[in-house]
Design an enzyme around this catalytic site. Sequence first.
Site, short mmCIF file in Angstrom:
data_model
loop_
_atom_site.label_atom_id
_atom_site.label_comp_id
_atom_site.label_asym_id
_atom_site.label_seq_id
_atom_site.Cartn_x
_atom_site.Cartn_y
_atom_site.Cartn_z
N THR A 111 0.20 7.72 12.98
CA THR A 111 0.88 7.82 14.28
C THR A 111 -0.15 7.94 15.41
OG1 THR A 111 0.88 10.22 14.10
CG2 THR A 111 2.83 9.08 13.22
N SER A 112 0.34 7.82 16.64
CA SER A 112 -0.56 8.01 17.78
C SER A 112 -1.18 9.40 17.73
CB SER A 112 0.21 7.84 19.09
OG SER A 112 0.57 6.49 19.26
N PHE A 115 0.87 -1.18 0.00
CA PHE A 115 0.00 0.00 0.00
C PHE A 115 0.91 1.23 0.00
CE2 PHE A 115 -2.74 3.03 2.36
CZ PHE A 115 -3.96 2.86 1.73
N ILE A 141 7.67 1.55 2.45
CA ILE A 141 6.61 0.67 1.96
C ILE A 141 6.83 -0.77 2.45
CG2 ILE A 141 5.41 -0.23 -0.08
CD1 ILE A 141 5.06 2.86 0.53
N GLU A 200 0.58 3.31 9.78
CA GLU A 200 -0.88 3.36 9.59
C GLU A 200 -1.53 4.46 10.45
OE1 GLU A 200 -3.03 -0.11 8.65
OE2 GLU A 200 -1.26 -1.16 7.92
N1 CAA Z 1 -13.29 8.04 5.43
C1 CAA Z 1 -13.71 8.74 4.36
N2 CAA Z 1 -13.28 9.98 4.08
C2 CAA Z 1 -12.39 10.53 4.93
C3 CAA Z 1 -11.90 9.86 6.07
C4 CAA Z 1 -12.40 8.57 6.30
N3 CAA Z 1 -11.99 7.86 7.35
N4 CAA Z 1 -11.03 10.66 6.70
C5 CAA Z 1 -10.97 11.78 6.00
N5 CAA Z 1 -11.79 11.71 4.93
C6 CAA Z 1 -12.05 12.71 3.92
C7 CAA Z 1 -12.61 13.98 4.54
O1 CAA Z 1 -14.01 13.91 4.68
C8 CAA Z 1 -12.21 15.03 3.54
O2 CAA Z 1 -13.05 14.98 2.42
P1 CAA Z 1 -14.04 16.25 2.07
O3 CAA Z 1 -13.12 17.39 1.82
O4 CAA Z 1 -14.77 15.77 0.88
O5 CAA Z 1 -14.89 16.45 3.27
C9 CAA Z 1 -10.87 14.50 3.04
O6 CAA Z 1 -10.84 13.10 3.30
C10 CAA Z 1 -9.69 15.18 3.71
O7 CAA Z 1 -9.83 14.93 5.09
P2 CAA Z 1 -9.27 15.92 6.19
O8 CAA Z 1 -9.66 17.31 5.87
O9 CAA Z 1 -9.67 15.37 7.52
O10 CAA Z 1 -7.71 15.77 5.93
P3 CAA Z 1 -6.48 16.22 6.79
O11 CAA Z 1 -5.46 16.78 5.89
O12 CAA Z 1 -6.92 17.05 7.97
O13 CAA Z 1 -5.87 14.82 7.29
C11 CAA Z 1 -5.61 12.86 8.63
C12 CAA Z 1 -6.55 13.92 8.07
C13 CAA Z 1 -6.50 12.03 9.55
C14 CAA Z 1 -4.46 13.44 9.40
C15 CAA Z 1 -5.10 11.97 7.45
O14 CAA Z 1 -4.27 12.70 6.58
C16 CAA Z 1 -4.37 10.74 7.93
O15 CAA Z 1 -4.99 9.74 8.29
N6 CAA Z 1 -3.02 10.78 7.94
C17 CAA Z 1 -2.22 9.60 8.26
C18 CAA Z 1 -1.93 8.79 7.07
C19 CAA Z 1 -1.57 7.38 7.42
O16 CAA Z 1 -2.22 6.72 8.22
N7 CAA Z 1 -0.56 6.86 6.75
C20 CAA Z 1 -0.20 5.49 6.92
C21 CAA Z 1 0.53 5.03 5.70
S1 CAA Z 1 0.14 3.40 5.25
C22 CAA Z 1 1.10 2.39 6.19
O17 CAA Z 1 1.68 2.77 7.15
C23 CAA Z 1 1.05 0.97 5.74
C24 CAA Z 1 2.21 0.16 6.11
O18 CAA Z 1 3.11 0.01 5.33
C25 CAA Z 1 2.20 -0.59 7.38
#
Ligand code: CAA
Length: 378
Positions: free
Chosen positions: A364-365, A122, A156, A362
């Site tokens: 951070t805290s 992913f 990744i 996935e």
């Molecule tokens: N479901 C559906 N839509 C969602 C959502 C959800 N859970 N969360 C946010 N959205 C939508 C919002 O509604 C918004 O859409 P609209 O403008 O249409 O309303 C859009 O997404 C943007 O959302 P935010 O304004 O809330 O965005 P933000 O910039 O404030 O960021 C955040 C929010 C929660 C910090 C997000 O960026 C996030 O989760 N960041 C962390 C990313 C992450 O988890 N990365 C992990 C990488 S993968 C990994 O680690 C895998 C591995 O290898 C182990």
Amino acid sequence: MNFQLTEEHLMIRQAARDFAQELWKDVLERDEKAKFPTDHVKKMGELGFLGMMVDPKYGGGGMDAVSYVLAMEEISKVDASVSVIMSVNNSLVCWGLETFANEDQKQRYLTRLATGEIIGAFCLSEPEAGSDATSQRTTAEDKGDHYLLNGTKNWITNGNSAGVYLVMAQTDVSLGHKGINALIVDKNWEGVTVGKKEDKMGIRSSDTHSIMFQDVKVPKENRIGEEGFGFKFAMKTLEGGRIGIASQALGIASGAYELALKYSKERKAFGKEISQHQAIQFKLADMATKVEASRLLCLQAAWLKDNHKSYALASSMAKVFSSETAMWVATEAVQVHGGYGYVREYHVERMMRDAKITQIYEGTSEVQRIVISRNILA
Ligand code: CAA
């Protein structure tokens, strides 16, 4: 929520426990040499642990999310490197495809992923877009019948071992996150390069790489969902992914706790087993309580998912609590072991190193607290 596990749940947990016992024999060597667990991953595919929740018509196990949590805990108790490979394949790749991909995409990719013929990765994080996931610099330029993909993804999981990547990339920067697409990219396509392998603190036998895309032609039929659905795809998929990582953290915590409990009954100090000293008893009591609370949060999130209720809040709560519990319990387990805890053969130092990443990937805290606070204040 029903707290009673079914016969099937108990059987799946036992099967995962039995498989996990096989991991002990070479876990220290794999950790030391950062060696990918090829044979164990193959076996997980054979046992159905790589596509647990996928519909059997696509080669999956057709199990529920509660079963997935139970299996993740058992495997993570022994080796969190093996379980992160399993978690990414199950909840980020297979679930994302089964839920949002079209039938043709499922036929071409999902069955192979669910059976473990190939595994997936992913690709959301970038050198300058980790928590701030909307700031994607990777571009997917619209060229009519295909996208031209350019950019670099970082950290990744399954980076080199994966056969297929789910890649988030920006097509129309003026639309912000609504201009991001999710694309299915084969590893062997021209222009895809696997970058350096990260030399990590923990989960050392999982392979973590940067992936470079240079003028990679991605056919339009490999876009998941509508144009601009990529960011929502990533967020929705991560909601379930966080249940997987929460249960990985739960497994690290319960594994470290069980080792500390066992050791406390064997090691003597001041004329009696250290488990007879209140200083150790109180540690064990706190460890057991936090492990149980983590387990209930993980199962609750899974139960909500299985029952088609909203689970974003529950999965973030499970992840932040379980990952902080894993770090705390593993550190205390080292303390209970004293000097032995600081050396490799007793496993708890590895668990302490492995626990740290569960507070980072996935989301951070701190990101989990953003999600939780937005939910409770909404
Ligand atoms: N479901 C559906 N839509 C969602 C959502 C959800 N859970 N969360 C946010 N959205 C939508 C919002 O509604 C918004 O859409 P609209 O403008 O249409 O309303 C859009 O997404 C943007 O959302 P935010 O304004 O809330 O965005 P933000 O910039 O404030 O960021 C955040 C929010 C929660 C910090 C997000 O960026 C996030 O989760 N960041 C962390 C990313 C992450 O988890 N990365 C992990 C990488 S993968 C990994 O680690 C895998 C591995 O290898 C182990």
